[in-house]
Design a protein around this motif. Structure first.
Motif, PDB file in Angstrom:
ATOM      1  N   PRO A  31     -55.386 -24.603  12.261  1.00 42.69           N
ATOM      2  CA  PRO A  31     -56.155 -24.042  11.242  1.00 42.69           C
ATOM      3  C   PRO A  31     -54.788 -22.779  10.450  1.00 42.69           C
ATOM      4  N   LEU A  32     -53.436 -23.957  10.733  1.00 40.94           N
ATOM      5  CA  LEU A  32     -52.257 -23.248   8.795  1.00 40.94           C
ATOM      6  C   LEU A  32     -52.614 -24.638   8.419  1.00 40.94           C
ATOM      7  N   ILE A  33     -52.945 -26.119   9.172  1.00 40.84           N
ATOM      8  CA  ILE A  33     -52.930 -26.865   7.317  1.00 40.84           C
ATOM      9  C   ILE A  33     -54.440 -28.039   7.405  1.00 40.84           C
ATOM     10  N   VAL A  34     -54.808 -27.269   7.297  1.00 36.80           N
ATOM     11  CA  VAL A  34     -56.358 -27.234   7.070  1.00 36.80           C
ATOM     12  C   VAL A  34     -56.728 -26.315   5.601  1.00 36.80           C
ATOM     13  N   PRO A  35     -56.642 -25.613   6.112  1.00 37.69           N
ATOM     14  CA  PRO A  35     -56.944 -24.267   4.408  1.00 37.69           C
ATOM     15  C   PRO A  35     -55.719 -24.979   3.523  1.00 37.69           C
ATOM     16  N   LEU A  36     -54.956 -25.114   3.646  1.00 35.04           N
ATOM     17  CA  LEU A  36     -53.543 -25.649   2.821  1.00 35.04           C
ATOM     18  C   LEU A  36     -53.931 -27.054   2.288  1.00 35.04           C
ATOM     19  N   SER A  37     -54.336 -27.682   2.922  1.00 32.95           N
ATOM     20  CA  SER A  37     -55.229 -29.700   2.506  1.00 32.95           C
ATOM     21  C   SER A  37     -56.451 -29.169   1.186  1.00 32.95           C
ATOM     22  N   HIS A  38     -57.102 -28.018   1.529  1.00 33.02           N
ATOM     23  CA  HIS A  38     -58.428 -27.777   0.561  1.00 33.02           C
ATOM     24  C   HIS A  38     -57.773 -27.790  -0.846  1.00 33.02           C
ATOM     25  N   ILE A  39     -56.959 -26.761  -0.785  1.00 33.06           N
ATOM     26  CA  ILE A  39     -55.756 -26.891  -2.118  1.00 33.06           C
ATOM     27  C   ILE A  39     -55.763 -28.429  -3.096  1.00 33.06           C
TER      28      ILE A  39
END
Length: 194
Positions: A31-39
């Motif tokens: 949950p921490l990594i996925v939103p950052l990767s969407h950027i």
């Protein structure tokens, strides 16, 4: 059932604890990594998981390297799938969750078996991360996205790079763990338990 028992018999209780902890850390970090990767991936119009997977798959490579036994990576994948089933976190693939989480672990075990390594060097760690992320991204594409050829090729290339980088990070962590490791080496690092 006997096959499962034979597979689990080669792991000590300590190995199984490491596998469970690594599996839980992998699920907790998602949950921490996925939103950052969407950027990063949003402007490229490729799924965010291809970049996030590199950092997510490092847990499988890390677990395989710390435990150091064949089947550890596959077992981590199975435990992660069961955690996702049990908690419902990131479970958008339904029954295919078992396959999409287990396949990267199987791929890591297979590549390590074929090259006769155990996440012992930079190259095998890079390859383990690469195959884990490419197999996971491919499976998610088959199940969910079904990208056309050109975007799929781009996605798999990015997936290979991020997976390989995740494998390198896992290798560096394994080096630190092994430097301070006291289990499996005896109390004095000589292989003899006192």
């Amino acid at each position: 059932m006997q096959i499962l028992q034979k597979m689990l018999d080669k792991f000590s209780v300590f190995d199984l604890i490491i596998i469970a902890m690594i599996s839980a850390l992998g699920i907790a970090s998602k949950p921490l990594i996925v939103p950052l990767s969407h950027i990063i991936t949003g402007p490229l119009l490729i799924p965010g998981g291809v970049v996030a997977g590199g950092f997510y798959m490092l847990w499988i490579v890390l677990g395989a390297g710390i435990v150091g036994k064949p089947g550890a990576a596959a077992l981590i994948g199975v435990v992660q799938a069961l955690l996702v089933f049990g908690t419902g976190v990131f479970g958008s693939h339904g029954a295919m969750t078992l396959l999409s989480y287990t396949l990267p672990g199987l791929a890591v075990d297979l590549i390590l078996y074929l090259i006769k390594h155990r996440v012992c060097c930079l190259l095998c760690a890079f390859l383990a991360g690469l195959v884990a992320n490419v197999s996971g991204s491919s499976m998610v594409n088959i199940i969910y996205f079904r990208l056309p050829f050109v975007p799929l090729t781009l996605a798999l290339a990015v997936s290979a790079l991020s997976g390989g980088l995740g494998g390198i990070i896992a290798y560096k962590v394994i080096q630190v763990v092994n430097k301070h490791r006291t289990w499996g080496k005896g109390c004095h690092g000589d292989g003899k338990d006192v």
